[in-house]
Each structure stands twice: as C-alpha cells, then as structure tokens.
Design a protein around this motif. Structure first.
Motif: not given
Length: 164
Positions: A128-129, A54-58, A140-144, A116-124
C-alpha cells in the motif's frame, strides 16, 4: 547478590503473566474491532465496495482490505474522502464494470482518476502506498499469485526447505 534479570525478583513480570496478558489481548481483540469508530467502518465498507468493483472479485479478504485501506489512508489523509467519492460516483451512474467506471471517472472526475490504480495496485501487489510511506500488507494474499495458483505455490520463507 542476585542477578538483575532474576525472574524471582519481580514475579509479576514472569512468563506466565506475559502469556496471560497476550491471551487476554487476543480474546479482547474481536470486541474492540466490533466497537470501532463508525467512520472507520464506513470507510472500510466503501473501500471494499470499490475494491470488488475494480478487481471483479466478490471474495476479497476483509481483514486484508481493512489493513490496505488503513495504510493507504495513513499515506494520504484525503484517501478516505476520495474512495467515498469514487464509490458514490459508481453508484450514481450505475457502473458495475471496472473498465466503464474508470473511463467515466477519467472524463467526468479526472481528479479521482488515480484512485482506482492505487487500489488495484495495492490488492495485486500487497503493498500500500509509494516510497517512503509504502507498507507491505499482504504477500501470500496478494492477488498477483491467483492466475498461476493452479500450477505454482506461493514461495515464502526459503526455497528448498523440507516439504517445499
């Protein structure tokens, strides 16, 4: 008469004992994590595979992924099952791009479309939730922050501090 909080009253509860117990906990933590529940490890693996798709990141941080997955699973007891179903769907249809995966999921498995929306939102966002069960997992680790990382530093703690 001695004060109640006198350290000599119970030497087993002194600072050295507290330090030793804390050090032992940190030393034993990797062993405890390695022997974690196999179901939990499978859920983390499926979550990380789906997150990479979903994020395109490895290079997603597995510790952050574990914490996000645990928080999302706590908020929704069926989350691990939904993630496993989404991962199986992606593998069964050979989907390797997020856009095609989401489009196919919306058509063929609409009940799984929000995952997918829940997961991408959590990462960026690092959260969570949703309220009232939302949990701040990463800042600091948030992808945004990645798109502007070459120009801006992540501001945490306070601004205008020494070395800012």
């Amino acid at each position: 008469m001695r004060p109640i909080n006198d350290a000599t009253a119970n030497p087993a509860l002194g600072r050295r004992s507290l330090f030793a117990a804390t050090a032992a906990a940190f030393i034993l933590e990797p062993g405890r994590r390695a022997s974690a529940d196999p179901t939990e490890q499978q859920a983390d693996t499926a979550f990380m595979q789906l997150s990479r798709l979903l994020t395109g990141r490895t290079n997603l941080d597995p510790r952050t992924g574990h914490r996000l997955n645990a928080a999302l699973a706590t908020a929704d007891r069926g989350f691990a099952t939904q993630v496993a179903a989404c991962t199986a769907f992606a593998h069964a249809h050979g989907l390797t791009a997020a856009d095609s995966f989401i489009a196919a999921l919306q058509v063929q498995q609409p009940s799984l479309a929000p995952v997918p929306h829940i997961i991408v939102t959590a990462w960026y966002t690092g959260v969570a939730g949703n309220c009232p069960l939302a949990a701040a997992i990463a800042y600091r680790e948030a992808l945004l922050f990645d798109p502007v990382a070459d120009v801006l530093t992540v501001t945490y703690y306070c601004r205008s501090a020494p070395g800012y």
